[in-house]
Design an enzyme around this catalytic site. Sequence first.
Site, mmCIF file in Angstrom:
data_model
loop_
_atom_site.group_PDB
_atom_site.id
_atom_site.type_symbol
_atom_site.label_atom_id
_atom_site.label_comp_id
_atom_site.label_asym_id
_atom_site.label_seq_id
_atom_site.Cartn_x
_atom_site.Cartn_y
_atom_site.Cartn_z
ATOM 1 N N PRO A 218 0.810 -1.225 0.000
ATOM 2 C CA PRO A 218 0.000 0.000 0.000
ATOM 3 C C PRO A 218 0.846 1.279 0.000
ATOM 4 O O PRO A 218 0.533 2.227 -0.702
ATOM 5 C CB PRO A 218 -0.823 -0.123 1.277
ATOM 6 C CG PRO A 218 -0.961 -1.596 1.486
ATOM 7 C CD PRO A 218 0.332 -2.187 0.995
ATOM 8 N N SER B 35 6.783 2.273 -6.482
ATOM 9 C CA SER B 35 8.059 2.442 -7.179
ATOM 10 C C SER B 35 9.247 2.302 -6.235
ATOM 11 O O SER B 35 10.302 1.821 -6.611
ATOM 12 C CB SER B 35 8.082 3.814 -7.858
ATOM 13 O OG SER B 35 7.076 3.885 -8.850
ATOM 14 N N ARG C 252 -14.469 3.143 -43.877
ATOM 15 C CA ARG C 252 -15.286 4.313 -43.558
ATOM 16 C C ARG C 252 -15.186 5.343 -44.690
ATOM 17 O O ARG C 252 -14.083 5.803 -45.001
ATOM 18 C CB ARG C 252 -14.797 4.912 -42.233
ATOM 19 C CG ARG C 252 -15.390 6.239 -41.881
ATOM 20 C CD ARG C 252 -16.793 6.109 -41.347
ATOM 21 N NE ARG C 252 -17.286 7.390 -40.855
ATOM 22 C CZ ARG C 252 -18.575 7.616 -40.609
ATOM 23 N NH1 ARG C 252 -19.469 6.665 -40.811
ATOM 24 N NH2 ARG C 252 -18.952 8.788 -40.154
ATOM 25 N N GLY D 265 -16.136 9.223 -33.704
ATOM 26 C CA GLY D 265 -17.130 8.963 -32.659
ATOM 27 C C GLY D 265 -17.292 7.485 -32.371
ATOM 28 O O GLY D 265 -17.487 7.080 -31.217
ATOM 29 N N GLU E 205 4.925 -2.932 -13.685
ATOM 30 C CA GLU E 205 6.312 -3.417 -13.796
ATOM 31 C C GLU E 205 7.290 -2.260 -14.038
ATOM 32 O O GLU E 205 8.190 -2.342 -14.860
ATOM 33 C CB GLU E 205 6.425 -4.521 -14.845
ATOM 34 C CG GLU E 205 5.604 -5.722 -14.417
ATOM 35 C CD GLU E 205 6.058 -7.034 -15.038
ATOM 36 O OE1 GLU E 205 5.179 -7.832 -15.351
ATOM 37 O OE2 GLU E 205 7.260 -7.285 -15.177
#
Lengths: 257, 388
Positions: B127, B131, B271, B343, B366
């Site tokens: 907790p 790092s 598209r 969109g 990691e």
Amino acid sequence: MGENAMKVLVPVKRVIDYNVKVRVKADGSGVDLANVKMSMNPFDEIAVEEAIRLKEAGMAEEVVAVSIGVKQAQETLRTALAMGADRAILVVAADDVHQDIEPLAVAKILAKIVEEEQPQLVMAGKQAIDNDMNATGQMLSALLGWSQATFASEVKVEGDNAVVTREVDGGLQTIKVKMPAIVTVDLRLNEPRYASLPNIMKAKKKPLDEKTAEDYGVDVSPRLEVVKTTEPEARKAGEMVPDVDTLVAKLKEKGVV
Amino acid sequence: MSVDDDTFEQLLDSVRRYVRERLIPAETRVEDEDDIPEEIVQEMREMGLFGLSIPESFGGIGLTTLQESRLVEALCYASVSFRSLVGTNVGIGSQGIVMDGTDAQKAAYLPALASGEMIASFALTEPDIGSDAAHLKTTARRDGRDFILNGTKRYITNAVRAGVFTVFARTDPDRPGGDGVSAFLLPADTPGITVAKPDRKLGQRGTKTSDVIFEDVRLPESAIIGGPDNLNRGFRTAMKVLDRGRVHVASIAVGTAQRMLDEATAYAMSRIQFGQPIAQHQLVQALLAESQAELLAARHLVRATAQEYDTHGQAILMASSSKLFASEMAFRVADRALQVHGGAGYMAEYPIERLFRDARLLRIYEGTSQIQQMIIARRMIKEYEERA
């Protein structure tokens, strides 16, 4: 013949991968196969799978895969071995990947291999997806004088017989053929397993014999002449219509409804 | 014995096909159910995916770092959540044992990890300690020939599935940094371990991370990775494991970036706007082309790093550079690929919405990008000083 002693021979063909977009060579002589991904013919995969299942069910003792074509077909055989075939025979019959060995030549070589190997069952794909000939199994049956059951969607071995359900026009037909027999398999027979990584590793150690067409005294030179190869007609672009009424009108105009 | 090139191509081919035919079609189900279906888990076991990096003598495939990188890249063409399931066994959960474990530890764990019968989990983060891992607070207090473990670990991947934890704990209270830390192998059924409910996350649904709480967990000194002689040397194991792990994570980034770029290209080709596919519009082309160039750069950096690792057994500067560049690249590609979708890209109907969220984690886990930058710079300074 004891059930457990049965040997199954599975011919497999190296064909253009079914995911690859096929391109016709500029001169129309055939399909461009240079640097194209090749794989085992999907129907042959189904045949390999079925043979392995027979072995796993204790109905067969040995599964032998055989491929006839260019040397690179050994990759295809390695896949069959990784799936669970016990050993493999490679018959080198061409140098150029563009040279397709015709069904009759393949059937003649297979007939010789059958004489040597004495399988009770030859389990083959119904056709190869490259030239769609749908002939090798039938020709082999004629050459050997064996029973044949084509387009199988279910195969059961009962004593000296194979009970095969065939996919025919308009339904299913179940026939009983005496073994030794040739069964050619259709799409819905099974779903082939993936060659798992551990089994690919193990397959490296399985025997793969290499032969040539000359070893069997078969002349594989082509009897057919390809006159022309063309791509299918390109799909025409669709048309958006504002509502159902216009759609119906358009369809009527085109004489579709 | 390593895997020869022909065999490796066959492995790669089989994984690519499995990805295309089985994993990609299962992606939306994983997203909806926030779990990987049991039949897929079983298939992944049978495929041998849990044992990629474990030596063949222990039932794995024994890939080199370069081969592992290429295979992970292929696997991560599908949702990275699938990779997470096998990731701890392939990477951080098993490599401590492979690198520093005793023969007895290897024999006890590696075969089960290679087959996927047992899942390994790596418990370093806490907790208050992310790092700054060297200052971890979990303690293992000596009690005769045993140790008593107390503390809480956070965001522990695959904890709910784990059969064994690699737990890092302080064994020398007088040394506050990495030198007082040992690595233990702890079977998940040891009394005193509580695995909390899995965390809710931004993305990578189907992966499982949780808090793991240790309360007076008794474990023998033989549980230290490498045996009692490795007391207080656990942090070195952690750093070695994470070094190779960075190549692994960078490979994930390359794989998922390729998927996102392919999704964007396919969308741009289909598209139509202003009377032609948007792929024909130059500003859309810029989005695609930048992504392509960066993706290629990352892929080749990652592979060169993997090669370096295979040749020299470590690649600290290159591994951090790969992890930094590839993960940042993947998120830029994610952003551009979503932009190409317009969109539609913001809607859950298209895979890019999910892939975008999933990719965000790459820059964090990691070792965050900032930690990688520190490692790279420190390494540069050290090398400069050595030359001077």
